[in-house]
Scaffold this motif. Structure first.
Motif, PDB file in Angstrom:
ATOM      1  N   LYS A 107       0.813  -1.216   0.000  1.00 50.13           N
ATOM      2  CA  LYS A 107       0.000   0.000   0.000  1.00 50.13           C
ATOM      3  C   LYS A 107       0.843   1.261   0.000  1.00 50.13           C
ATOM      4  N   PHE A 108       2.081   1.150   0.467  1.00 52.75           N
ATOM      5  CA  PHE A 108       2.877   2.356   0.650  1.00 52.75           C
ATOM      6  C   PHE A 108       4.123   2.424  -0.226  1.00 52.75           C
ATOM      7  N   ASN A 109       4.489   1.342  -0.882  1.00 53.05           N
ATOM      8  CA  ASN A 109       5.732   1.364  -1.665  1.00 53.05           C
ATOM      9  C   ASN A 109       5.477   1.370  -3.166  1.00 53.05           C
ATOM     10  N   TRP A 110       4.263   1.821  -3.563  1.00 50.14           N
ATOM     11  CA  TRP A 110       3.945   1.793  -4.995  1.00 50.14           C
ATOM     12  C   TRP A 110       4.821   2.737  -5.815  1.00 50.14           C
ATOM     13  N   LYS A 111       5.434   3.708  -5.162  1.00 55.69           N
ATOM     14  CA  LYS A 111       6.318   4.624  -5.892  1.00 55.69           C
ATOM     15  C   LYS A 111       7.493   3.884  -6.520  1.00 55.69           C
ATOM     16  N   GLU A 112       7.855   2.732  -5.938  1.00 55.72           N
ATOM     17  CA  GLU A 112       8.947   1.941  -6.493  1.00 55.72           C
ATOM     18  C   GLU A 112       8.635   1.431  -7.899  1.00 55.72           C
ATOM     19  N   LEU A 113       7.353   1.316  -8.215  1.00 51.20           N
ATOM     20  CA  LEU A 113       6.956   0.841  -9.542  1.00 51.20           C
ATOM     21  C   LEU A 113       7.550   1.712 -10.634  1.00 51.20           C
ATOM     22  N   LEU A 114       7.526   3.016 -10.429  1.00 48.25           N
ATOM     23  CA  LEU A 114       8.064   3.921 -11.443  1.00 48.25           C
ATOM     24  C   LEU A 114       9.548   3.662 -11.660  1.00 48.25           C
ATOM     25  N   GLY A 115      10.283   3.500 -10.579  1.00 42.70           N
ATOM     26  CA  GLY A 115      11.711   3.220 -10.693  1.00 42.70           C
ATOM     27  C   GLY A 115      11.980   1.900 -11.388  1.00 42.70           C
ATOM     28  N   ASP A 116      11.148   0.891 -11.097  1.00 44.31           N
ATOM     29  CA  ASP A 116      11.317  -0.415 -11.735  1.00 44.31           C
ATOM     30  C   ASP A 116      11.067  -0.346 -13.238  1.00 44.31           C
ATOM     31  N   LEU A 117      10.314   0.665 -13.658  1.00 43.07           N
ATOM     32  CA  LEU A 117      10.055   0.862 -15.092  1.00 43.07           C
ATOM     33  C   LEU A 117      11.085   1.786 -15.732  1.00 43.07           C
ATOM     34  N   GLY A 118      12.068   2.193 -14.945  1.00 45.99           N
ATOM     35  CA  GLY A 118      13.088   3.088 -15.470  1.00 45.99           C
ATOM     36  C   GLY A 118      12.650   4.529 -15.505  1.00 45.99           C
ATOM     37  N   LYS A 119      11.595   4.846 -14.771  1.00 46.53           N
ATOM     38  CA  LYS A 119      11.078   6.218 -14.704  1.00 46.53           C
ATOM     39  C   LYS A 119      11.353   6.782 -13.315  1.00 46.53           C
ATOM     40  N   SER A 120      10.981   8.042 -13.130  1.00 46.81           N
ATOM     41  CA  SER A 120      11.257   8.671 -11.837  1.00 46.81           C
ATOM     42  C   SER A 120       9.978   9.200 -11.208  1.00 46.81           C
ATOM     43  N   TYR A 121       9.944   9.155  -9.877  1.00 47.61           N
ATOM     44  CA  TYR A 121       8.845   9.761  -9.127  1.00 47.61           C
ATOM     45  C   TYR A 121       9.186  11.233  -8.918  1.00 47.61           C
ATOM     46  N   ASP A 122       8.296  12.122  -9.365  1.00 45.78           N
ATOM     47  CA  ASP A 122       8.544  13.561  -9.281  1.00 45.78           C
ATOM     48  C   ASP A 122       7.954  14.093  -7.975  1.00 45.78           C
ATOM     49  N   GLN A 123       8.821  14.393  -7.014  1.00 48.25           N
ATOM     50  CA  GLN A 123       8.370  14.877  -5.702  1.00 48.25           C
ATOM     51  C   GLN A 123       7.641  16.203  -5.825  1.00 48.25           C
ATOM     52  N   ASN A 124       7.940  16.970  -6.856  1.00 43.81           N
ATOM     53  CA  ASN A 124       7.264  18.254  -7.057  1.00 43.81           C
ATOM     54  C   ASN A 124       5.787  18.078  -7.376  1.00 43.81           C
ATOM     55  N   LEU A 125       5.399  16.867  -7.787  1.00 38.78           N
ATOM     56  CA  LEU A 125       3.995  16.584  -8.114  1.00 38.78           C
ATOM     57  C   LEU A 125       3.309  15.781  -7.009  1.00 38.78           C
ATOM     58  N   ALA A 126       3.921  15.731  -5.826  1.00 35.41           N
ATOM     59  CA  ALA A 126       3.407  14.876  -4.756  1.00 35.41           C
ATOM     60  C   ALA A 126       1.998  15.249  -4.320  1.00 35.41           C
ATOM     61  N   LEU A 127       1.623  16.514  -4.475  1.00 38.41           N
ATOM     62  CA  LEU A 127       0.283  16.956  -4.075  1.00 38.41           C
ATOM     63  C   LEU A 127      -0.687  16.989  -5.247  1.00 38.41           C
ATOM     64  N   GLU A 128      -0.231  16.537  -6.408  1.00 43.81           N
ATOM     65  CA  GLU A 128      -1.097  16.566  -7.589  1.00 43.81           C
ATOM     66  C   GLU A 128      -1.657  15.181  -7.897  1.00 43.81           C
ATOM     67  N   ARG A 129      -2.857  15.178  -8.494  1.00 47.65           N
ATOM     68  CA  ARG A 129      -3.510  13.934  -8.851  1.00 47.65           C
ATOM     69  C   ARG A 129      -4.224  14.096 -10.178  1.00 47.65           C
ATOM     70  N   THR A 130      -4.433  12.991 -10.848  1.00 49.15           N
ATOM     71  CA  THR A 130      -5.321  12.965 -12.008  1.00 49.15           C
ATOM     72  C   THR A 130      -6.679  12.502 -11.488  1.00 49.15           C
ATOM     73  N   LEU A 131      -7.624  13.414 -11.394  1.00 48.25           N
ATOM     74  CA  LEU A 131      -8.909  13.080 -10.786  1.00 48.25           C
ATOM     75  C   LEU A 131      -9.684  12.086 -11.638  1.00 48.25           C
ATOM     76  N   THR A 132     -10.225  11.083 -10.984  1.00 47.61           N
ATOM     77  CA  THR A 132     -11.100  10.114 -11.654  1.00 47.61           C
ATOM     78  C   THR A 132     -12.560  10.431 -11.375  1.00 47.61           C
ATOM     79  N   THR A 133     -12.795  11.336 -10.436  1.00 46.56           N
ATOM     80  CA  THR A 133     -14.140  11.803 -10.123  1.00 46.56           C
ATOM     81  C   THR A 133     -14.523  12.924 -11.086  1.00 46.56           C
ATOM     82  N   PRO A 134     -15.810  13.297 -11.126  1.00 46.59           N
ATOM     83  CA  PRO A 134     -16.148  14.534 -11.837  1.00 46.59           C
ATOM     84  C   PRO A 134     -15.297  15.687 -11.318  1.00 46.59           C
ATOM     85  N   GLN A 135     -15.000  16.638 -12.171  1.00 52.31           N
ATOM     86  CA  GLN A 135     -14.004  17.659 -11.837  1.00 52.31           C
ATOM     87  C   GLN A 135     -14.411  18.575 -10.682  1.00 52.31           C
TER      88      GLN A 135
END
Length: 431
Positions: A107-135
């Motif tokens: 539940k808490f280590n999903w950020k590792e997925l990005l690294g395993d894909l050769g990508k990076s977790y952007d800490q500057n976007l830590a408070l941002e989300r792609t909303l799945t709810t109505p806007q």
């Protein structure tokens, strides 16, 4: 399968949904096309965010994983990853039983997925989300984990101790979401009423809600899920005084019989529960209370259940859900008690309880006829606009079906005259 496409599937509660939305934003920042709960998942990458709360939820999560294992074998999708509560709790067993999954995350280590894909977790976007709810609305998670010791509940085993998010961080996230058009916030945590005790050494929920309320553009704040023991009574003042704090509280009570509450380790008595609810009704006229009740806990007698029925009849909850007890391995109840009530008895008790509640809910809905209520419009359907009042949370509560005699905007609030009602919905016209 589509290259550079990610499909994310979310199971379970709204707290999981927030995690999925954060992950989606990170994938988008790394150049992926991302879809959520697609009807036709065909991504190069599929991520399943699982639930591990009760038996039915675990079964649903496992069935979903197996479904995508088959899709992977047929080359309809590429890599398959699993995260969330189920894999947090059973990661070793899942790796052994379903080796076709490329990797399991908790539940808490999903950020590792990005690294395993050769990508990076952007800490500057830590408070941002792609909303799945109505806007116009969003879920706002203010804490994770739980410090309660309820005998039946496996959540502390999965999520660990309570961790409050800093107030400044939460308020900053609210400001960012408002700037993107969010007007309504469903404030969520496993236990709202513990907020701040770990981080600030005192309860800070009332102060937090005041600070969120002060953010320009916040129209509605709705609170899920409170705990009755040591309830922060200053929250009632905030709910009464602040117009944008909905007169709505989701407080899971589970039972009313003292003997059952004691075995459940709820740290609250029947008398204290009645006193708290009466104070809420007195301090916040018109408040709508949602609760959850658990029937068939080990040792629940016919007298215990009769007390529960009388409690529901007397308190007249506006919203109520009920569940039969399900033994969860590792919990105190599983270790100390025998699951001694047959499923048929549990189901019969739940059905009887919900029959009582349905009548109460119908009467409460009928009483709204002739009232003009503020309604936020969620969507447009063929015959109606569909919205909610401040007393209705998305997905779980009744809706308002609004006449299409006037064109309305999704996400806007309108005064609606209630002309008719049934148990589940209200019907009205814009004044």
């Amino acid at each position: 399968m589509k290259k550079n496409k990610v499909d994310i599937i979310t199971l379970g509660c709204s707290k999981n949904l927030v995690d999925s939305e954060q992950l989606m934003r990170q994938f988008t920042a790394n150049g992926y096309q991302v879809e959520h709960d697609s009807e036709n998942p065909n991504g190069e990458i599929v991520v399943i965010n699982t639930c591990g709360f009760i038996g039915d939820a675990k079964e649903e999560s496992i069935d979903m994983i197996l479904q995508f294992v088959q899709a992977k074998k047929k080359r309809k999708i590429g890599k398959l990853y699993v995260m969330g509560c189920l894999s947090e709790r059973y990661v070793s067993e899942l790796r052994e039983e379903i080796p076709e999954v490329d990797k399991f995350y908790g539940k808490f280590n999903w950020k590792e997925l990005l690294g395993d894909l050769g990508k990076s977790y952007d800490q500057n976007l830590a408070l941002e989300r792609t909303l799945t709810t109505p806007q116009h609305y969003a879920y706002l998670k203010i804490g994770e984990g739980c410090n309660r010791t309820c005998a039946y509940c496996a959540i502390p085993i999965i999520t660990g101790k309570y961790q409050s998010r800093p107030m400044d961080e939460i308020v900053e996230e609210v400001k960012g979401l408002v700037a993107k058009g969010v007007k309504e916030f469903q404030v969520i945590a496993q236990d709202l009423t513990f907020y701040g005790l770990d981080l600030y050494k005192e309860n800070k929920l009332a102060e937090l809600i005041e600070r969120i309320s002060d953010v320009p553009g916040v129209e509605w704040i709705r609170l899920h899920y409170a705990y009755p023991a040591h309830f922060p009574m200053d929250l009632l003042r905030v709910m009464r005084e602040r117009d944008n704090v909905c007169k709505y509280l989701d407080i899971a009570l589970q039972h009313i019989s003292d003997s059952v509450l004691s075995r459940m380790r709820r740290n609250v008595t029947k008398g204290q529960t009645y006193e708290l609810l009466r104070a809420m009704r007195r301090e916040i006229p018109g408040i709508h209370l949602r609760t959850t009740l658990l029937v068939g806990f080990p040792g629940e007698t016919e007298q215990d259940f009769a007390e529960l029925l009388e409690f529901v009849r007397e308190m007249r909850f506006e919203r109520l859900g009920a569940f039969p007890y399900s033994e969860e391995e590792g919990t105190t109840a599983a270790k100390e008690f025998t699951d001694d009530i047959p499923f048929e008895v549990k189901q019969a008790r739940m059905d009887e309880l919900m029959t009582v509640q349905e009548r109460i809910a119908g009467e409460i809905s009928q009483a709204k006829i002739g009232q003009t209520l503020r309604v936020i419009i969620d969507r447009e359907e063929e015959d109606f606009y569909v919205g909610r009042t401040e007393f209705d949370s998305p997905e779980v509560d009744p809706e308002v079906l609004v006449s299409k005699d006037k064109p309305l905007q999704i996400g806007e609030l309108y005064p609606v005259l209630i002309e008719n009602a049934d148990v589940f919905d209200l019907y009205g016209i814009v004044k």
